[in-house]
Each structure stands twice: as C-alpha cells, then as structure tokens.
Design a protein around this motif. Structure first.
Motif, short mmCIF file in Angstrom:
data_model
loop_
_atom_site.label_atom_id
_atom_site.label_comp_id
_atom_site.label_asym_id
_atom_site.label_seq_id
_atom_site.Cartn_x
_atom_site.Cartn_y
_atom_site.Cartn_z
N VAL A 187 0.88 -1.28 -0.01
CA VAL A 187 0.07 0.32 -0.06
C VAL A 187 0.84 1.08 0.07
CG1 VAL A 187 -1.88 1.28 1.40
CG2 VAL A 187 -2.06 -1.16 1.11
N ILE A 188 1.77 1.57 1.00
CA ILE A 188 2.53 2.60 1.07
C ILE A 188 3.39 2.66 -0.01
CG2 ILE A 188 4.31 3.82 2.65
CD1 ILE A 188 2.80 2.51 4.87
N GLY A 189 4.18 1.58 -0.33
CA GLY A 189 5.15 1.66 -1.40
C GLY A 189 4.42 1.99 -2.77
N GLY A 190 3.23 1.33 -3.10
CA GLY A 190 2.75 1.86 -4.34
C GLY A 190 2.27 2.92 -4.33
N THR A 191 1.69 3.72 -3.34
CA THR A 191 1.27 4.94 -3.29
C THR A 191 2.43 6.13 -3.38
OG1 THR A 191 -0.60 4.58 -1.81
CG2 THR A 191 -0.05 6.93 -2.24
N GLY A 192 3.56 5.71 -2.71
CA GLY A 192 4.65 6.69 -2.70
C GLY A 192 5.19 6.47 -4.04
N ILE A 193 5.39 5.19 -4.84
CA ILE A 193 6.06 5.27 -6.25
C ILE A 193 5.21 6.08 -7.14
CG2 ILE A 193 6.59 3.68 -8.06
CD1 ILE A 193 7.41 1.50 -5.81
N GLY A 194 3.90 5.98 -7.09
CA GLY A 194 3.15 6.67 -7.97
C GLY A 194 3.30 8.16 -7.73
N LEU A 195 3.23 8.70 -6.78
CA LEU A 195 3.32 9.97 -6.34
C LEU A 195 4.83 10.66 -6.72
CD1 LEU A 195 1.87 10.51 -2.72
CD2 LEU A 195 0.95 11.14 -4.86
N LEU A 196 5.92 9.93 -6.45
CA LEU A 196 7.10 9.95 -7.09
C LEU A 196 7.25 10.12 -8.54
CD1 LEU A 196 10.33 10.72 -6.66
CD2 LEU A 196 10.47 7.96 -6.43
N LEU A 197 6.70 9.04 -9.13
CA LEU A 197 6.74 8.91 -10.74
C LEU A 197 5.94 10.13 -11.08
CD1 LEU A 197 6.82 5.30 -11.41
CD2 LEU A 197 8.65 6.80 -11.70
N GLY A 198 4.81 10.54 -10.66
CA GLY A 198 3.72 11.63 -11.07
C GLY A 198 4.38 12.81 -10.95
N TRP A 199 5.51 13.01 -10.03
CA TRP A 199 5.94 14.39 -9.78
C TRP A 199 7.26 14.27 -10.91
CZ3 TRP A 199 11.22 15.45 -8.86
CH2 TRP A 199 11.53 16.81 -8.65
N ILE A 200 8.00 13.18 -11.11
CA ILE A 200 8.93 13.33 -12.19
C ILE A 200 8.20 13.54 -13.69
CG2 ILE A 200 10.59 11.64 -13.47
CD1 ILE A 200 11.18 10.16 -10.57
N PHE A 201 7.14 12.86 -13.79
CA PHE A 201 6.38 13.21 -15.19
C PHE A 201 5.93 14.79 -15.37
CE2 PHE A 201 5.36 8.43 -15.06
CZ PHE A 201 6.56 8.04 -15.81
N VAL A 202 5.45 15.21 -14.16
CA VAL A 202 5.28 16.69 -14.34
C VAL A 202 6.35 17.59 -14.65
CG1 VAL A 202 4.43 18.61 -12.75
CG2 VAL A 202 3.18 16.32 -12.69
N GLN A 203 7.56 17.33 -14.03
CA GLN A 203 8.71 18.06 -14.22
C GLN A 203 9.15 17.79 -15.73
OE1 GLN A 203 9.77 20.30 -11.97
NE2 GLN A 203 7.87 19.68 -10.80
N ALA A 204 9.09 16.58 -15.95
CA ALA A 204 9.54 16.24 -17.58
C ALA A 204 8.73 16.71 -18.76
CB ALA A 204 9.40 14.65 -17.78
N HIS A 205 7.39 16.83 -18.29
CA HIS A 205 6.29 17.75 -19.28
C HIS A 205 6.78 19.41 -19.33
CE1 HIS A 205 3.41 14.96 -20.72
NE2 HIS A 205 3.63 14.00 -19.60
N LYS A 206 6.88 19.80 -17.85
CA LYS A 206 7.30 21.18 -17.80
C LYS A 206 8.72 21.77 -18.45
CE LYS A 206 6.68 22.87 -13.67
NZ LYS A 206 6.46 23.25 -12.31
N ARG A 207 9.64 20.79 -18.19
CA ARG A 207 10.92 21.19 -18.65
C ARG A 207 11.54 20.75 -20.14
NH1 ARG A 207 13.20 23.13 -13.75
NH2 ARG A 207 12.01 22.16 -11.94
N LEU A 208 10.64 19.54 -20.56
CA LEU A 208 11.23 19.17 -21.98
C LEU A 208 10.46 20.03 -22.96
CD1 LEU A 208 11.23 15.55 -21.18
CD2 LEU A 208 13.51 16.82 -21.45
#
Length: 527
Positions: A187-208
């Motif tokens: 539960v915690i790992g799945g949620t945390g990984i989703g939030l972390l990757l979501g943040w990374i993808f947001v930054q990728a969309h913004k900066r690329l």
C-alpha cells in the motif's frame, strides 16, 4: 499474425457498431458487448481468444485506471471520503470473506484460500458499467462521486486480497505477521512510487521542449511505466497508477498547455473506449475456452452454472447488506449528513439503488484470466477453470440483470427525486459565469485601463470575449492584441481554480469551463 490482426480490427469495428446500436436502444454498451461476444463465440471457425495471463493486467488496467483518476472529482472524493473508503475497503473485504465462506462450504474442493481468491476476483464492481448505465438516469453528483471513487479504489483493495490468496494457494500457508508487513509495503510503497513518478513526469512535461503530440504520447506510456515499476518492486501497481494519476490530474493546468489538453481529451476518450469495448467483447468470446476447460475436468456445465448463481447471489446480498449498514451507521454517528429525500421511506430506498449498482466487469475478468496455469512447483493450479466460469457467470448476470434493471429501479424508487436539484445546479453554474464575467471586466479595467480608454480595439476585445463568437474578426487580431487575450484566458483559469473552493460549484462545471477556455485559446492560435 495474418489471422489475428484482421480479427482484432473486426473486434474494434464491432465495438463501434455495437456502441451505436446500444445508444439507439438506450441501453449501456457494456451489456450489449458482452452478449454480442457470447453470441459471436458460437460462430464456427473463429479463432479462440487467448491472452497471456501475465500481460492481461498490464495491457488493460493501467490506462483504464489512469483515465478514471483524471476524470474523477478529487473535490467530491475528499467530501465523501468516509463512505468511499468504507465501500472501497471494508465492503470489498466483507464481500470477499462472504464468498470465501460460502464457496468453502458449498463447492467441493474449495479451500478458504481458493475462496478468498475467488472473492478477491469478483468483489470489485466495475466503474465503466456503472457509469454507462447511470448515464441514462439522473442521480445526484454526490452519488456519482461515491460510485466513481469507490470503483477507483476498490480495484486496489480487491487485487491485494487476490494477491495474498494467490500466495496462500501456492504455498499452502498464510503467515499473518509477514502478510501484515507485506500489506504495508504494497500500500505505502505503491502509493509513494506513484506520487514520485507522477512528480517526475510533471517535471518532464514542464522542462522538456514538448509539443501537444509529444505530451499526449507521453501520457499514454506513463500509466504503464508507473504500473511496471511498482510491480517490479513488489508494490501495488494499481495504487501507483491511481496515486500518480490523481497527482498529475490536479496539476494538469501547470504542465500541459491548452493544445495538449484538448488533443489529449480526444485521444484518451477514443483509446479508453476501444480498450473497454475489446475487454467486454473478450468476456463473451472467452466462454468456449472456459467451458472446454470444465469438460476436461469432468465438471458438468449445469453444476458450474449453479455455483455461479450461488456466488452471484452472495455478491448481491453482501453489497445490499453493506449499503444498508452504511446508511444505519450514518444515522447513528453522523445524522447531519443523512440525505433528505422527502420521506423516511424514500431515504431507505437510497441504499437499495447503491446496492443494486454492483455490476462486475473488466477488473474481475482480468484478475481471473491472470491466474497462472501451474503453481511454482509445476502442479496444475487447482480449480482454475471453475473459478473462470464462476467469474464469467457473475459478470454476465450482474451486467445483464442489474444493468438492465438499475435505471428502472432508480426511476421507480424515486429515491433521488429530491436530491437531483437541477435548479440549484443552474444557479451555481450561473453564479460561476457571472463571477467569471466580473473577473474579466476587473482584469481588463485594472491591468489595461489606459489601453481600454485610448484604444477602440481593446473595447472590441472585451466584447469579443463576451460574445464568444467564432467570427471572422478573430482572424484580424494583431499579435499584441492576441497576447493580451491569452493573458486574459490565463487569468480566467486562475480565477476558476480559486472558484473551485466554492462548495456549491462542482468540479465538473469548472472543468467544462476550462475546456471551453482551452478551445478558445486554440482557435485564436490557429487564426
């Protein structure tokens, strides 16, 4: 390949034609697709549909969950989190437990572990079916949000039960303290990984330096990546996709421009429609292989049908009991939020409609098909074909019986008559538009006061916004004038984001208005 490809293309064409027919008949298209798949499966000469069990989740589940997390109102989820949480976790566990006990008692050869495996498969109601069916009747926004929120989270809880039961069947034992630690990590790992990757993808969309096509293409692969990473780390891929999807959805105005949002909406709508259509057709088309497996094990089809009827009855009863228990708990602990449906008798019809909305579908089929053929020790997985058949019967019966009758139940019960306040929604929508209009006047008057007084063109800009006409004069705008208009549109987006805090204005209204602003911006950019 030369045989399968035309068959897949024919499936897509059949999905489109059947959806049009369902719209004409005014019934939910998942019902027609399942029945059609069942009928088509009896046509001789058609290839048997076989999907690799290891890929069934990975192909269909991530994009469907990702799309649902972008569509749901997070504002309504926070408002009704108690009942959503209880239905998504407590009710799913109660349903799985009920199925496990009944299956262990009445179906020969079914251990408690196999019962929980079957319970985890058939416990979660299907979001697509419910949304398609309730689209034909008016239900309150709160009820719709509860059903959508439940369906978004109950997949995760049911699949966690499924995963633990699968381990218990394979090993023949269940160690509680290990299971508890594993549950926390899932539960915690799945949620945390989703939030972390979501943040990374947001930054990728913004900066690329992406354009609209690249943005849309990235959103198509992001849910698969979230799911794959979480599963590789032995977490919940479902929770990763849901958490990451909700995180990115709340920031869509930050990292996606208007072109990406407009194009993405159309692409995702078509993509998810095709995926849903294919999976519902597969539900029907898969019956011959399931029946063949039953015959191989010497299980009469009539006996398997009886087991399917028994499990389906347990599913319906468990959801009904849970719905009325939730209403009773609300009366006792939070009487202030009990719906005012006009009379006490009508209030107690609301759980009936919630209980009757438990159609099964995509997730149940995907889970059943993902059961491995053999255990880790090389022996055949016990009762696999019977579990598949019982799951098929539960999906078919709940879709056809509950799906066809749910609109009638809602209309005849009149449970939502006093809750679907069209006038209140009209007032809220009108207040939103009036507030937006005042904001535009203030924005132009304060920020561009000199230009408004000295330049007639700026006055026409204000009139252009008010009229919202696709007139030829839009093409005569100069670049400076367009820049002001784009700044005005961005200001409206910020204002609407703040307006979303108003409890009387639904997030659906806000998103509709934001979409209109995106369309207006794209029209101007192309003029």
């Amino acid at each position: 390949m030369h045989t399968i490809l035309p068959f897949l293309l024919a499936m897509v064409a059949a999905v489109v034609l059947l959806e049009m027919w369902a719209a004409k008949l005014r019934i939910a298209y998942p019902i027609l697709l399942v029945v059609a798949g069942l009928i088509i499966s009896f046509i001789p000469g058609l290839p048997i549909v076989r999907i690799n069990p290891d890929l069934i989740f990975f192909i269909f589940l991530p994009p469907l969950l990702f799309d649902a997390s972008w569509s749901i109102s997070f504002k309504e989820m926070k408002k009704w989190w108690r009942i959503i949480g209880s239905f998504a976790f407590l009710v799913v566990f109660f349903t799985a437990l009920s199925v496990a006990i009944i299956a262990n008692h009445y179906i020969p050869g079914f251990s408690i572990a196999l019962g929980f495996l079957l319970g985890g498969i058939v416990a979660p109601p299907d979001a697509v079916s419910t949304a398609a069916i309730t689209g034909f009747v008016k239900i309150p926004k709160a009820t719709s949000a509860i059903l959508e929120g439940e369906s978004l989270l109950n997949d995760a809880s049911a699949l966690i039960i499924f995963r633990f039961a699968l381990v218990a069947v394979g090993t023949g034992q269940f160690i509680w303290h290990q299971a508890a630690l594993s549950f926390l990590w899932i539960v915690i790992g799945g949620t945390g990984i989703g939030l972390l990757l979501g943040w990374i993808f947001v930054q990728a969309h913004k900066r690329l330096p992406t354009d609209a096509s690249a943005d849309v293409a990235l959103t198509l692969i992001e849910p698969y990546f979230m799911y794959w990473v979480a599963e590789e780390l032995h977490c919940s891929g479902v929770l990763a996709v849901v958490a990451g999807g909700l995180f990115m959805s709340a920031r869509r105005l930050v990292f996606l421009n208007s072109a990406s949002r407009v194009q993405g909406f159309s692409v995702w709508e078509s993509f998810v429609f095709i995926l849903n259509g294919i999976i519902f057709l597969i539900i029907g088309l898969d019956l011959p292989e399931i029946v063949e497996g039953l015959h191989a094990k010497g299980i009469p089809v009539s006996t398997a049908i009886n087991y399917g009827l028994l499990v389906t009855g347990v599913l319906i009863a468990a959801r009904m009991i849970s719905a009325y228990a939730a209403m009773l708990a609300t009366y006792i602990f939070r009487p202030g939020v009990v719906p005012r449906a006009g009379s006490a008798a009508r209030v107690w019809l609301i759980p009936l409609t919630l209980g009757w909305s438990g159609m099964r579908g995509v997730v149940s089929l995907a889970a059943a098909l993902s059961i491995p053929m053999v255990l880790d020790n090389g022996t055949e997985f016990p009762q696999r074909n019977l579990i598949l058949f019982v799951t098929f019967v539960a999906i078919l019966l709940t879709l056809v019986i509950q799906g066809l009758t749910l609109p009638w139940v809602i209309k005849k019960s009149h449970a939502f008559d006093n809750l679907t306040n069209d006038e209140k929604e009209k007032i809220a929508r009108r207040n939103m538009k009036h507030g937006l209009k005042r904001h535009v006047h203030e924005f132009l008057t304060i920020k561009f006061e000199k230009e408004l007084n000295d330049h007639a063109g700026m006055q026409s800009l204000l009139k252009l916004w008010e009229q919202r006409q696709r007139a030829a004069e839009g093409s005569l705008m100069g670049e400076k004038k367009k820049a002001v208009f784009f700044e005005l549109l961005e200001s409206q987006r910020r204002f609407l984001t703040e307006m979303n805090k108003d409890p009387d204005i639904s997030e659906e209204m806000i998103r509709e208005q934001l979409y209109q602003i995106d369309l207006e911006e794209e029209r101007l950019r192309r003029s």
